[in-house]
Write a protein that holds these residues in place. Structure first.
Motif: not given
Length: 235
Positions: A88-90, A109-112, A119-123
């Motif tokens: 889920r990027l946006d 890390g920047q994802a959660r 996964v939410e946000g950007a790996p």
């Protein structure tokens, strides 16, 4: 008297179709209603449903890519590799990368991971096997990855016999330059080294030997210690 049935109670959930324009919430609702569907992506608000997966054009290269990334994760605590997981990027983008490598949230890390295990946000790194999908892997999907801050993007163009390793620099993707020996070395994951010629030739012995060279560097050792420090509970 039989109770009246509200029309919405009998209305079937529409199936996903290539080219549908949907919100992420509606995309997930329809995807969940199609348990037999193995892969669908929402890219810039448009649904993409790739063709059935061929062995030489996708499945085999995918397995080699996963072997390389999984070996790196194995000796780098604080990271996790994903295979074909929805991200889920946006609100307009929920891709399903062939592979991704992420730093765990507890290690900075920047994802959660969401409560429902997405996964939410950007790996930090994503990778794709591109043959028939090359037009959107290096088109709309690239723009979505760039805008959402995926720092490194690896694309194996099977039919072109080419590996593109793109690095996010000041808001744009730039090709990662090979060193004097023709090796590609990650800027964000110290020790993640790749011999692209060996990978293209399915020489996994050479691919893993080069990776082992990277894992033996002081930079990788320092990265492992950095992740360990970040993951320790505060005193």
């Amino acid at each position: 008297m039989t109770a009246a049935i509200h029309p919405s109670a009998t209305r079937a959930i529409p199936e996903l179709e290539n080219g549908d324009r949907l919100t992420r919430a509606e995309f997930e609702r329809r995807y969940d209603a199609m348990p037999g569907l193995k892969r669908a992506e929402l890219i810039e608000g448009t649904v993409y449903m790739p063709s059935p997966v061929r062995h030489s054009r996708h499945s085999r290269p995918h397995s080699y890519l996963m072997a390389w990334l999984t070996c790196y994760e194995t000796v780098t605590p604080g990271l996790e590799v994903g295979d074909n997981g929805s991200v889920r990027l946006d609100q307009d983008n929920e891709p399903q990368p062939d592979a991704y490598l992420m730093i765990l949230p507890r290690c900075g890390g920047q994802a959660r991971l969401s409560d429902d295990d997405f996964v939410e946000g950007a790996p930090e790194l994503t990778a794709e096997i591109a043959s028939s999908s090359v037009s959107y892997d290096l088109g709309a999907k690239l723009h979505a990855y760039r805008r959402n801050g995926i720092r490194e993007y690896v694309v194996w163009r099977v039919l072109d016999q080419q590996i593109d390793w793109l690095v996010l620099v000041e808001g744009r993707y730039e090709p990662l330059a090979p060193d004097a020996d023709g090796l590609l070395k990650s800027t964000g994951f110290p020790g993640l080294w790749l011999d692209p010629a060996a990978l293209l030739n399915y020489d996994l012995t050479r691919v893993l030997a080069v990776l082992q060279q990277g894992l033996a560097t002081p930079e990788h050792a320092a990265f492992v210690e950095k992740l360990a420090r970040a993951g320790r509970p505060a005193p």
